[in-house]
Design a protein around this motif. Sequence first.
Motif, PDB file in Angstrom:
ATOM      1  N   ASN A 104     -19.455   7.227  -5.701  1.00 13.24           N
ATOM      2  CA  ASN A 104     -19.920   7.440  -4.338  1.00 13.24           C
ATOM      3  C   ASN A 104     -19.798   6.114  -3.591  1.00 13.24           C
ATOM      4  OD1 ASN A 104     -21.100   8.397  -2.019  1.00 13.24           O
ATOM      5  ND2 ASN A 104     -23.184   8.207  -2.789  1.00 13.24           N
ATOM      6  N   LEU A 105     -18.589   5.841  -3.087  1.00 11.38           N
ATOM      7  CA  LEU A 105     -18.362   4.589  -2.369  1.00 11.38           C
ATOM      8  C   LEU A 105     -19.090   4.599  -1.042  1.00 11.38           C
ATOM      9  CD1 LEU A 105     -14.565   3.852  -2.904  1.00 11.38           C
ATOM     10  CD2 LEU A 105     -16.500   2.621  -3.867  1.00 11.38           C
ATOM     11  N   GLU A 106     -19.579   3.423  -0.670  1.00  8.85           N
ATOM     12  CA  GLU A 106     -20.254   3.249   0.601  1.00  8.85           C
ATOM     13  C   GLU A 106     -19.606   2.080   1.331  1.00  8.85           C
ATOM     14  OE1 GLU A 106     -24.547   3.132   0.355  1.00  8.85           O
ATOM     15  OE2 GLU A 106     -24.467   4.192  -1.557  1.00  8.85           O
ATOM     16  N   SER A 107     -19.725   2.078   2.648  1.00 10.72           N
ATOM     17  CA  SER A 107     -19.218   0.950   3.420  1.00 10.72           C
ATOM     18  C   SER A 107     -19.823  -0.333   2.885  1.00 10.72           C
ATOM     19  CB  SER A 107     -19.577   1.100   4.899  1.00 10.72           C
ATOM     20  OG  SER A 107     -18.762   2.058   5.506  1.00 10.72           O
ATOM     21  N   GLY A 108     -18.969  -1.325   2.705  1.00  8.49           N
ATOM     22  CA  GLY A 108     -19.423  -2.609   2.182  1.00  8.49           C
ATOM     23  C   GLY A 108     -19.154  -2.783   0.703  1.00  8.49           C
ATOM     24  N   ASP A 109     -18.747  -1.714   0.000  1.00  5.68           N
ATOM     25  CA  ASP A 109     -18.364  -1.865  -1.397  1.00  5.68           C
ATOM     26  C   ASP A 109     -17.033  -2.607  -1.450  1.00  5.68           C
ATOM     27  OD1 ASP A 109     -20.652  -0.602  -2.270  1.00  5.68           O
ATOM     28  OD2 ASP A 109     -19.699   1.346  -2.515  1.00  5.68           O
ATOM     29  N   ILE A 110     -16.773  -3.252  -2.582  1.00  4.94           N
ATOM     30  CA  ILE A 110     -15.647  -4.186  -2.667  1.00  4.94           C
ATOM     31  C   ILE A 110     -14.685  -3.786  -3.778  1.00  4.94           C
ATOM     32  CG2 ILE A 110     -15.003  -6.609  -2.942  1.00  4.94           C
ATOM     33  CD1 ILE A 110     -17.937  -7.285  -2.160  1.00  4.94           C
ATOM     34  N   LEU A 111     -13.397  -3.892  -3.472  1.00  2.00           N
ATOM     35  CA  LEU A 111     -12.335  -3.714  -4.450  1.00  2.00           C
ATOM     36  C   LEU A 111     -11.914  -5.109  -4.897  1.00  2.00           C
ATOM     37  CD1 LEU A 111     -12.083  -1.442  -2.119  1.00  2.00           C
ATOM     38  CD2 LEU A 111      -9.864  -1.011  -3.131  1.00  2.00           C
ATOM     39  N   ILE A 158      -2.817   1.625   1.713  1.00  2.00           N
ATOM     40  CA  ILE A 158      -2.646   0.665   0.627  1.00  2.00           C
ATOM     41  C   ILE A 158      -1.592   1.168  -0.363  1.00  2.00           C
ATOM     42  CG2 ILE A 158      -4.460   1.491  -0.950  1.00  2.00           C
ATOM     43  CD1 ILE A 158      -3.968  -2.178  -0.141  1.00  2.00           C
ATOM     44  N   PHE A 159      -1.429   2.476  -0.445  1.00  2.00           N
ATOM     45  CA  PHE A 159      -0.448   3.059  -1.365  1.00  2.00           C
ATOM     46  C   PHE A 159       0.980   2.982  -0.824  1.00  2.00           C
ATOM     47  CE2 PHE A 159      -4.522   5.011  -2.396  1.00  2.00           C
ATOM     48  CZ  PHE A 159      -4.604   4.676  -3.738  1.00  2.00           C
ATOM     49  N   LYS A 160       1.139   2.511   0.395  1.00  2.00           N
ATOM     50  CA  LYS A 160       2.476   2.284   0.967  1.00  2.00           C
ATOM     51  C   LYS A 160       2.934   0.838   0.718  1.00  2.00           C
ATOM     52  CE  LYS A 160       2.630   6.141   3.666  1.00  2.00           C
ATOM     53  NZ  LYS A 160       3.367   7.255   3.200  1.00  2.00           N
ATOM     54  N   HIS A 161       2.043   0.001   0.193  1.00  2.00           N
ATOM     55  CA  HIS A 161       2.404  -1.391  -0.071  1.00  2.00           C
ATOM     56  C   HIS A 161       3.559  -1.413  -1.070  1.00  2.00           C
ATOM     57  CE1 HIS A 161       2.161  -5.594  -1.205  1.00  2.00           C
ATOM     58  NE2 HIS A 161       1.359  -5.776  -0.159  1.00  2.00           N
ATOM     59  N   PRO A 162       4.554  -2.268  -0.845  1.00  2.00           N
ATOM     60  CA  PRO A 162       5.714  -2.295  -1.745  1.00  2.00           C
ATOM     61  C   PRO A 162       5.400  -2.761  -3.170  1.00  2.00           C
ATOM     62  CG  PRO A 162       5.865  -4.047  -0.105  1.00  2.00           C
ATOM     63  CD  PRO A 162       4.694  -3.200   0.272  1.00  2.00           C
ATOM     64  N   ASP A 163       4.271  -3.455  -3.343  1.00  2.00           N
ATOM     65  CA  ASP A 163       3.904  -3.935  -4.672  1.00  2.00           C
ATOM     66  C   ASP A 163       2.726  -3.112  -5.195  1.00  2.00           C
ATOM     67  OD1 ASP A 163       3.304  -5.295  -6.981  1.00  2.00           O
ATOM     68  OD2 ASP A 163       3.262  -7.271  -6.038  1.00  2.00           O
ATOM     69  N   PRO A 164       2.951  -2.313  -6.241  1.00  2.00           N
ATOM     70  CA  PRO A 164       1.882  -1.444  -6.757  1.00  2.00           C
ATOM     71  C   PRO A 164       0.703  -2.201  -7.368  1.00  2.00           C
ATOM     72  CG  PRO A 164       3.841  -1.278  -8.126  1.00  2.00           C
ATOM     73  CD  PRO A 164       4.210  -2.118  -6.942  1.00  2.00           C
ATOM     74  N   ILE A 165       0.789  -3.516  -7.452  1.00  2.00           N
ATOM     75  CA  ILE A 165      -0.337  -4.312  -7.955  1.00  2.00           C
ATOM     76  C   ILE A 165      -1.590  -4.085  -7.107  1.00  2.00           C
ATOM     77  CG2 ILE A 165       0.146  -6.389  -6.592  1.00  2.00           C
ATOM     78  CD1 ILE A 165      -0.563  -8.043  -9.030  1.00  2.00           C
ATOM     79  N   TRP A 166      -1.395  -3.647  -5.846  1.00  2.00           N
ATOM     80  CA  TRP A 166      -2.516  -3.457  -4.916  1.00  2.00           C
ATOM     81  C   TRP A 166      -3.051  -2.031  -4.897  1.00  2.00           C
ATOM     82  CZ3 TRP A 166      -4.372  -7.895  -4.206  1.00  2.00           C
ATOM     83  CH2 TRP A 166      -3.545  -9.007  -4.124  1.00  2.00           C
ATOM     84  N   TYR A 167      -2.510  -1.155  -5.704  1.00  2.00           N
ATOM     85  CA  TYR A 167      -2.984   0.223  -5.721  1.00  2.00           C
ATOM     86  C   TYR A 167      -4.322   0.303  -6.459  1.00  2.00           C
ATOM     87  CZ  TYR A 167       1.865   1.444  -4.482  1.00  2.00           C
ATOM     88  OH  TYR A 167       3.086   1.542  -3.873  1.00  2.00           O
ATOM     89  N   PRO A 168      -5.358   0.821  -5.807  1.00  2.00           N
ATOM     90  CA  PRO A 168      -6.669   0.930  -6.450  1.00  2.00           C
ATOM     91  C   PRO A 168      -6.773   2.197  -7.310  1.00  2.00           C
ATOM     92  CG  PRO A 168      -6.838   1.560  -4.149  1.00  2.00           C
ATOM     93  CD  PRO A 168      -5.412   1.149  -4.386  1.00  2.00           C
ATOM     94  N   ILE A 169      -6.064   2.163  -8.422  1.00  2.00           N
ATOM     95  CA  ILE A 169      -6.042   3.305  -9.335  1.00  2.00           C
ATOM     96  C   ILE A 169      -6.381   2.820 -10.752  1.00  2.00           C
ATOM     97  CG2 ILE A 169      -4.456   4.730  -7.981  1.00  2.00           C
ATOM     98  CD1 ILE A 169      -2.159   3.658  -9.707  1.00  2.00           C
TER      99      ILE A 169
END
Length: 186
Positions: A104-111, A158-169
């Motif tokens: 349950n993500l809320e505004s202010g949570d961090i990746l 974020i999933f359009k970024h050319p480098d999948p290192i940034w995908y939050p999966i």
Amino acid sequence: MMTFIFFLTVGVLSDREILRKKFVENLIDIFLKKDTNIVDCAHFIRMALIKALSDFKGIKLNINKKNPFLVKEKGDFIYSSFADVKNLILYNTIFLGKNKERINLESGDILFYYNPKQEFPYHSIVYLRIENDEYLIYHTGPSERKKGEFKLIKYNLIFKHPDPIWYPIPSNENFLGFFRLKYFED
């Protein structure tokens, strides 16, 4: 009438919810002003939280408002106004998980991310929910060619970024997961 409704709404928020709200408002304010004093992603988070704490009038939170971050320095734990991303992760946040669908993500949570190939291997991005839309807000940090800049994007971009290192999966080993600042939890 609007003022009364506002106070009625605020009255039901806990001190921690008010602090979170102020933190998010400060992130957006810093972003809109394009504050050139902010140098990286951790600095962005630190300044937003320190400002939220300095504006906070609640009485139930026992927090050192000038030095709110627990850090490990030369083997000792101290409270400081400075915390890099690694110290934010290790001592100032709570791990929520890596699978967004189960949290349950809320505004202010961090990746948080870790890329050992970069000079500054840790990176942070803050999650925002505005009405029914999800966003990510962050500072890119400096590179060899650029000073760094603020970004606000829709979450799915974020999933359009050319480098999948940034995908939050969950399968991305560079994605450390979703975290919450300890100050926002009981």
